[in-house]
Structures are given as structure tokens and as C-alpha cells.
Design an enzyme around this catalytic site. Structure first.
Site, PDB file in Angstrom:
ATOM      1  N   CYS A 180       0.846  -1.189   0.000  1.00 43.70           N
ATOM      2  CA  CYS A 180       0.000   0.000   0.000  1.00 43.70           C
ATOM      3  C   CYS A 180       0.886   1.246   0.000  1.00 43.70           C
ATOM      4  CB  CYS A 180      -0.905  -0.011   1.226  1.00 43.70           C
ATOM      5  SG  CYS A 180      -1.851   1.519   1.432  1.00 43.70           S
ATOM      6  N   ASP A 187       0.272  -6.217   0.073  1.00 44.47           N
ATOM      7  CA  ASP A 187      -0.874  -6.609  -0.748  1.00 44.47           C
ATOM      8  C   ASP A 187      -0.471  -7.867  -1.515  1.00 44.47           C
ATOM      9  OD1 ASP A 187      -2.407  -4.345  -0.009  1.00 44.47           O
ATOM     10  OD2 ASP A 187      -1.400  -3.129  -1.521  1.00 44.47           O
TER      11      ASP A 187
END
Length: 273
Positions: A180, A187
Site C-alpha cells: 500500500c 498486498d
């Protein structure tokens, strides 16, 4: 709007009542400029968002639950920042609505306003939960290739073609990880590359995918970067790039980009989702 004003990475009180102002749009054009993408895009596509924690109150105050899939067109001016989307959906938790259609109407109106384009919406009622399936992305998985890797920031120069005649194939990997850009949280995603053209060197592709491991960028932007890098390096006649990211905050995001397919595959979650 500046990302510094987004709720992501900040302590934000959960709303007690419906509030469409919670949605935080982010222009796609900002990131696309760094990818040398203009108004005419080299792909079509959608961002499929699955919401697993959707709830509201009926007219008598009884909680209702559902799941939903939202389809944001890739040519919409904006994406929606994910934490703002979560907070917005949670603003319905204590909101009374006469029926599910009233909820649908508000969702479609508010999300279209934030994205700058109509957003597709599919409701999944509890009666249909048992019909939902799970499957892995199809394709030839390249994860077991015996390679050495030492690059963990995007390195498009790693991509290359292999010798041989034109092929039509689908390659896949579960080793995509990015981060992120606001919080630095990891992620995780499975990635599918479907193409027609000169063979893509599979070891080179895997090294390239892994090179995103310390990269900070939103899901949608990572997929568009991958699409563009493959097009420049190998110039396939046809290309589709599809990623299915794992869930966070009751939402998963699944960007799909293609220059030859008219619609994404069925929205079936993977085991990690």
C-alpha cells in the site's frame, strides 16, 4: 484530492449513519501520467471489488446482510480509496432502509459520483451464499521455476521473449506482492497473463513479477504497469493481465485489463481470498 487527506493510514471513527461524503476519489490520470498513458488507453478493463461485510437495517430495525460485487470501468476518471470505501459501506450498518432496492439505489448513485462513471453492482443475498464457488486462476503456473532473484523493485528490463514461433497461452503465478502506498501494508495477489505473440520467457516473467515485492502502488496501478511493461518488452498481438488481490477490511480488489477480450472472466474468488 491529495492522498494525505485520505482516511487510509489515519485513525478515523467509524460512522454511525449513512454518509456518502466518506468516499474518497483518486484520479487515475495522476498515476497513468507516470506510465505514459494518455486519454486513449491501450486496453479496456474493469476493477472488480467484492464486498463481504455489507449490512443495514430494515424499516423495523432488523439487521440485513448481503455480499456485493462492484465493477468500476477502467476508463472512469477515478478510483475509490479502499478505506474510504470500507467506511462508506459501514455507514449503512445502523441506517434504516425500506428495502434492498433502496440500498442498491444509493450505492449506484454514490459510487458513480465518486468514480465519475456508472458502476456495475451485483447483490448476493444470503439465500445464494451456498452457490458461491472457489477456484484458482487458470493457466500454466510458473512459481516452481528454479531461479535466483535479487531485485525487489519493478524492473521491466528483466522481461524478455524466448525463442520460438508465436504462441497463444496463459501463464499464472501466486507470487505477486506489492505494498500500500500510504500504509506500507503488504498486498498479496495471484496474477494471470494471457497473450498471443512471441513466447514470453517464463523465468524472466517470474523475476519481473517478484520485482514488485517492495514496490508501493495501488492494485489497479500495478496491473496497468505490468500490462504496459509486457507490451513494450514483448509486443504481443493480444494481451490480458488479471490480478486477484487478497481481502482487506472486508473488500478484495481484482483489476482486469485487456486489449482483445471484451469482458473479464467470471468473478470467482481464489483460495487465498
Amino acid at each position: 484530492m491529495s492522498l494525505s487527506n485520505a482516511p487510509l493510514g489515519q485513525h478515523v471513527a467509524y460512522p454511525s449513519q449513512y454518509d456518502p461524503g466518506l468516499l474518497f476519489p483518486i484520479p487515475r490520470a495522476t498515476n497513468r501520467a507516470s506510465l505514459q498513458l494518455g486519454a486513449t488507453l491501450p486496453f479496456t478493463g474493469v476493477d472488480l471489488w467484492n464486498a463481504y461485510e455489507l449490512s443495514w437495517l430494515d424499516a423495523r430495525g432488523k439487521p440485513r446482510v448481503a455480499m456485493a460485487t462492484f465493477s468500476f470501468p477502467a476508463d472512469s476518471p477515478n478510483i475509490v480509496e479502499s478505506k474510504s470505501f470500507k467506511l462508506y459501506l459501514n455507514s449503512f450498518n445502523q441506517t434504516r432502509l425500506p428495502n434492498a432496492q433502496a440500498l442498491r439505489d444509493r450505492l449506484e448513485r454514490d459510487l458513480a459520483a465518486a468514480a465519475g462513471a456508472p458502476v456495475g453492482l451485483k447483490f448476493i443475498s444470503p439465500q445464494r451464499f451456498g452457490e458461491l464457488n472457489m477456484a484458482e486462476l487458470d493457466g500454466i503456473y510458473i512459481d516452481k521455476l528454479d531461479i535466483e532473484i535479487d531485485t525487489y523493485e519493478p524492473a521491466p528490463q528483466l522481461l524478455q521473449c524466448a525463442p520460438g514461433d508465436e504462441v497463444e497461452e496463459t501463464l499464472a503465478t501466486r507470487l505477486l506482492k506489492s505494498n500500500c502506498p500510504v500504509t506500507g501494508q503488504p498486498d498479496w495477489a495471484s496474477l494471470q497473463v494471457r497473450y498471443r505473440g512471441r513466447p514470453i520467457d517464463r523465468a524472466a516473467l517470474l523475476k519481473y513479477v517478484v520485482s514488485f515485492r517492495q514496490h508501493a502502488e495501488f492494485h489497479e496501478h500495478c496491473v496497468e504497469r505490468i500490462f504496459g511493461d509486457i507490451m513494450r518488452a514483448c509486443q504481443p498481438r493480444q494481451l490480458t493481465v488479471y490480478a486477484r488481490y487478497t481481502r482487506r477490511g472486508g473488500l478484495d480488489i481484482n483489476p482486469w485489463r485487456s486489449n482483445f477480450e471484451s469482458a473479464p472472466p467470471a468473478d470467482v474468488r481464489t483460495a487465498r481470498q
